[in-house]
Design a protein around this motif. Structure first.
Motif, short mmCIF file in Angstrom:
data_model
loop_
_atom_site.label_atom_id
_atom_site.label_comp_id
_atom_site.label_asym_id
_atom_site.label_seq_id
_atom_site.Cartn_x
_atom_site.Cartn_y
_atom_site.Cartn_z
N ILE A 110 0.83 -1.20 0.00
CA ILE A 110 0.00 0.00 0.00
C ILE A 110 0.87 1.25 0.00
N PHE A 111 1.92 1.23 0.82
CA PHE A 111 2.84 2.37 0.90
C PHE A 111 3.92 2.22 -0.17
N VAL A 112 3.56 2.51 -1.39
CA VAL A 112 4.46 2.28 -2.52
C VAL A 112 5.66 3.22 -2.50
N SER A 113 5.38 4.50 -2.51
CA SER A 113 6.41 5.54 -2.46
C SER A 113 5.73 6.84 -2.11
N PRO A 114 6.47 7.83 -1.58
CA PRO A 114 5.84 9.10 -1.23
C PRO A 114 5.08 9.75 -2.39
N ALA A 115 5.71 9.84 -3.56
CA ALA A 115 5.08 10.52 -4.69
C ALA A 115 3.85 9.76 -5.19
N SER A 116 3.95 8.43 -5.29
CA SER A 116 2.83 7.62 -5.78
C SER A 116 1.65 7.68 -4.81
N ASN A 117 1.94 7.57 -3.52
CA ASN A 117 0.86 7.61 -2.54
C ASN A 117 0.21 8.99 -2.46
N ARG A 118 1.00 10.03 -2.56
CA ARG A 118 0.43 11.38 -2.52
C ARG A 118 -0.49 11.60 -3.72
N ARG A 119 -0.05 11.21 -4.89
CA ARG A 119 -0.89 11.37 -6.07
C ARG A 119 -2.18 10.57 -5.92
N PHE A 120 -2.05 9.32 -5.48
CA PHE A 120 -3.24 8.48 -5.35
C PHE A 120 -4.26 9.09 -4.40
#
Length: 217
Positions: A110-120
């Protein structure tokens, strides 16, 4: 029209594999990825077909062929995104044997990466506003939550069989797990130091879920 047909056929997308080649034509997948990027940068309310076309490097005229309308584009994009999230969680928990290991793998997925999670989550929070007012959007959100809750409940039952998780209703437990995940992300996405705090938030999520599930076991 092709756009309406695509949305109708995509009702099973969120339950199927996220592989572009299995679910979407290459051109359609490219347009959806472009739409998702624009949605993350501008928000759903400011999304325009021209912005998506510019990002994809195509003529705006091609978009109605695949999606018919902006609403259909948003719907299909969200189905695609949520399907990828659900598939990633499924693959992560399937690779681990123990229940506690499954929780750790699930949170890592679920916690893929800061940028990916923020965008999602920026896109997902926007989407929830639409879902509260539009049944078509609400159905997509409900299906996603049903699938995620089912995955969480599956992990909980494994832990109960192992004797490491408390014997509670697995469906109720899954709802609490989802609340912990979404609640932590809601706080994290507002953190000005969101890049630096991502790893800490992930570990807090793991500890919180395991503390809840093991209490009284």
């Amino acid at each position: 029209m092709r756009g309406n047909q695509s949305v109708a056929e995509s009702d099973t997308l969120i339950r199927a594999s996220d592989r572009d080649s299995e679910a979407l034509a290459p051109k359609q997948a490219h347009l959806i990825r472009s739409a998702y990027k624009v949605m993350g940068e501008r928000g759903l309310s400011h999304l325009s077909l021209q912005d998506v076309a510019d990002e994809a490097g195509v003529s705006k005229a091609i978009l109605p062929y695949y999606f018919d309308s902006k609403e259909n584009l948003i719907l299909l994009t969200m189905r695609w995104v949520l399907a990828r999230v659900a598939q990633r969680i499924r693959e992560a928990i399937d690779e681990v044997e123990t229940a506690e290991g499954k929780v750790s793998a699930m949170v890592d997925a679920i916690f893929v990466s800061p940028a990916s999670n923020r965008r999602f989550y920026l896109v997902f929070f926007d989407f929830l506003g639409y879902a509260a007012r539009n049944d078509r959007f609400a159905d997509v959100g409900a299906t996603f939550h049903e699938i995620c809750n089912g995955l969480y409940a599956e992990v909980i039952r494994v832990g109960q069989e192992e004797g490491v998780f408390h014997k509670r209703d697995a469906r109720e437990g899954a709802t609490v797990v989802r609340a912990l995940v979404d609640g932590l992300f809601t706080q994290w996405v507002q953190d000005r130091s969101w890049e630096k705090s991502h790893a800490e938030c992930r570990e807090v999520c793991k500890r919180s879920i395991l503390t809840y599930l093991t209490a009284g076991a």
